[in-house]
Design an enzyme around this catalytic site. Structure first.
Site, PDB file in Angstrom:
ATOM      1  N   ASP A 267       0.842  -1.203   0.000  1.00  0.00           N
ATOM      2  CA  ASP A 267       0.000   0.000   0.000  1.00  0.00           C
ATOM      3  C   ASP A 267       0.872   1.246   0.000  1.00  0.00           C
ATOM      4  O   ASP A 267       2.006   1.236   0.495  1.00  0.00           O
ATOM      5  CB  ASP A 267      -0.951   0.009   1.186  1.00  0.00           C
ATOM      6  CG  ASP A 267      -0.237   0.029   2.532  1.00  0.00           C
ATOM      7  OD1 ASP A 267       0.576  -0.885   2.770  1.00  0.00           O
ATOM      8  OD2 ASP A 267      -0.473   0.950   3.344  1.00  0.00           O
TER       9      ASP A 267
ATOM     10  N   ASP B 213       8.959   4.136  -0.690  1.00  0.00           N
ATOM     11  CA  ASP B 213       8.192   3.602   0.442  1.00  0.00           C
ATOM     12  C   ASP B 213       6.998   2.808  -0.048  1.00  0.00           C
ATOM     13  O   ASP B 213       5.899   3.338  -0.171  1.00  0.00           O
ATOM     14  CB  ASP B 213       7.748   4.765   1.323  1.00  0.00           C
ATOM     15  CG  ASP B 213       7.092   4.339   2.608  1.00  0.00           C
ATOM     16  OD1 ASP B 213       7.222   3.166   2.973  1.00  0.00           O
ATOM     17  OD2 ASP B 213       6.449   5.186   3.254  1.00  0.00           O
TER      18      ASP B 213
ATOM     19  N   GLU C  29      -0.223  -0.850   6.046  1.00  0.00           N
ATOM     20  CA  GLU C  29       0.898  -0.456   6.907  1.00  0.00           C
ATOM     21  C   GLU C  29       0.918   1.035   7.128  1.00  0.00           C
ATOM     22  O   GLU C  29       1.221   1.509   8.230  1.00  0.00           O
ATOM     23  CB  GLU C  29       2.225  -0.911   6.279  1.00  0.00           C
ATOM     24  CG  GLU C  29       3.439  -0.780   7.193  1.00  0.00           C
ATOM     25  CD  GLU C  29       4.045   0.626   7.227  1.00  0.00           C
ATOM     26  OE1 GLU C  29       4.826   0.915   8.157  1.00  0.00           O
ATOM     27  OE2 GLU C  29       3.746   1.435   6.318  1.00  0.00           O
TER      28      GLU C  29
END
Length: 443
Positions: free
Chosen positions: A122, A157, A191
């Site tokens: 995600d 990320d 997350e």
């Protein structure tokens, strides 16, 4: 084998130290470089913003790819309603009606430690599209800071770190190395807003002796995270026409002493910190991120709502951190006649990240540093420090009892930013290091 009993000493079989075996493994990573970057590009093109259909699509894409490579794949629907209702659920900031867990297994011959690579698919929303130099979900190669890089939302990320772990496992299988212990490859969701995916994975019974989160660490080793709690403040006022302002009470003005109290609290909480956090000027930040007040320019606002983030210190419980903020707000209210009669309401909502750490001196830390040194050809030394942000590390160490560190490509300074990027060379170094770590840890 219980996690607290794990030691990397004595785990290394002679074959894993054979220079030829290690050279073959690194060569397999290099040979897969084009495929690795292609996989990064395909995954980055899926707009897997938390809580959207893209989050589900990314998990399905990975499950299909891993299954096609012969890995044992568990791809299951998470019961979102039941999971989020559990007392230990760590919170969420995104509404979901559908979410999927995904764990792939590369089986060992038996008897060795189990190593888990846990990454999230995600990503956060791209924000203002005008701030990007291109489509956030159209990945592209550009030179950034003098280095060949991949640019896209999630590049840093942490999709490229997740793909690095995948291709580390692929390299081991390509060379035909059979480890004693299993290597698990997990892709989790949620997350970014609380930890739904890793929480659900642990609830499903997935366990390991060691874990690496290939989060962006600039290829340093992070064995500890401060926590982060999301809060909401409701500051009351008394509305009146602005022409008679003095007869009303502005919620905006009443927020001023509360904000000052929060700033003082942050200073006190950061006066002395754990040495592992000492590299940061503010190890446990307290930040107000949104402020909303009033509904008409000519009306004194009768309510201000502020939302923010409270850093949780290492070794501090969530309850202790909450109490510290609530006490600071209460003192500010007690010192103001209006707020003493109409106190500010404090609400805890959204992601609730406890702090977490793997004990200093755990052999996993030096094992990752050693693997990095070899993977980088001695060009750099991985530093060891704690991070001022929450991550799934606290779930893995806390709920799972799994010694865990973060190590991966990318700099958090560009994570969540426009034109997020990761250096291609760092992705390759991370892939080599994770492959070597598996070789040494699971032999």
């Amino acid at each position: 084998m219980r996690p607290e009993a794990v030691s990397l000493r004595g785990m290394t079989a002679p074959a894993s130290r054979d220079p030829a075996v290690r050279a073959d493994l690194l060569a397999a990573v290099e040979a897969s470089a084009d495929g690795l970057l292609a996989a990064c590009t395909e995954l980055l093109a899926i707009p897997s913003v938390g809580g959207t259909p893209g989050e589900v699509a990314a998990q399905a894409w990975l499950a299909d790819r891993w299954r096609a490579e012969g890995l044992e794949v568990d791809h299951w629907p998470i019961d979102v309603a039941a999971t989020t209702a559990e007392p230990e659920f760590p919170g969420a900031e995104v509404e979901r009606t559908e979410a999927w867990g995904l764990v792939a297994r590369s089986p060992g011959t038996g008897g060795g430690p189990v190593l888990l690579f846990d990454g999230h698919s995600d990503v956060v929303p791209p924000g203002d599209g005008a701030a990007w130099t291109g489509d956030p979900f159209a990945p592209r190669r550009e030179v950034r800071d003098g280095r060949d890089s991949l640019v896209a939302r999630g590049a840093c990320d942490m999709k490229c770190g997740l793909v690095a772990a995948w291709f580390a496992v692929r390299a081991l299988r390509t060379v035909g190395i059979r480890l004693c212990g299993d290597v698990l490859l997990a892709s989790v969701v949620g997350e970014e807003d609380g930890g739904l995916g890793t929480y659900a994975m642990l609830r499903r019974g997935v366990r390991a002796d060691l874990c690496v989160l290939p989060e962006p660490t600039s290829l340093d080793v992070i064995p500890a995270n401060g926590g982060a709690l999301t809060f909401r403040l409701r500051v009351p006022g008394s509305a009146i026409h602005a022409a008679r302002r003095a007869e009303g009470v502005s919620a905006v003005e009443k927020f001023v002493p509360v904000l000052a109290a929060l700033q003082d609290l942050e200073a006190r909480r950061n006066a002395e910190v754990d040495p592992v956090m000492s590299r940061w000027p503010v190890a446990y930040p307290l930040s107000v991120g949104t402020v909303h007040a009033g509904d008409w320019a000519s009306t004194v606002p009768d309510l201000l709502v502020a939302e923010g983030r409270l850093g949780v210190a290492l070794g501090e419980s969530v309850a202790q951190a909450r109490a510290a903020l609530e006490e600071a707000v209460a003192r500010a209210c007690a010192a103001d006649p209006w707020l003493a009669e109409h106190p500010v309401e404090v609400e805890w909502w959204g992601g609730q990240f406890a702090s977490g750490r793997t004990a200093a001196g755990h052999p996993l830390i030096d094992a990752v540093r050693s693997a990095h040194a070899e993977a980088s050809g001695g060009a750099s030394e991985a530093q060891v420090y704690g991070a001022p942000y929450g991550s799934d590390l606290r779930l893995l160490t806390g709920l799972g009892g799994i010694p865990t560190v973060q190590y991966g490509p990318g700099d958090t300074a560009v994570a969540h930013a426009a034109d997020e990027y990761v250096a291609v060379d760092d992705v390759l170094v991370a892939t080599r290091a994770l492959a070597l770590l598996a070789l040494d840890s699971c032999a």
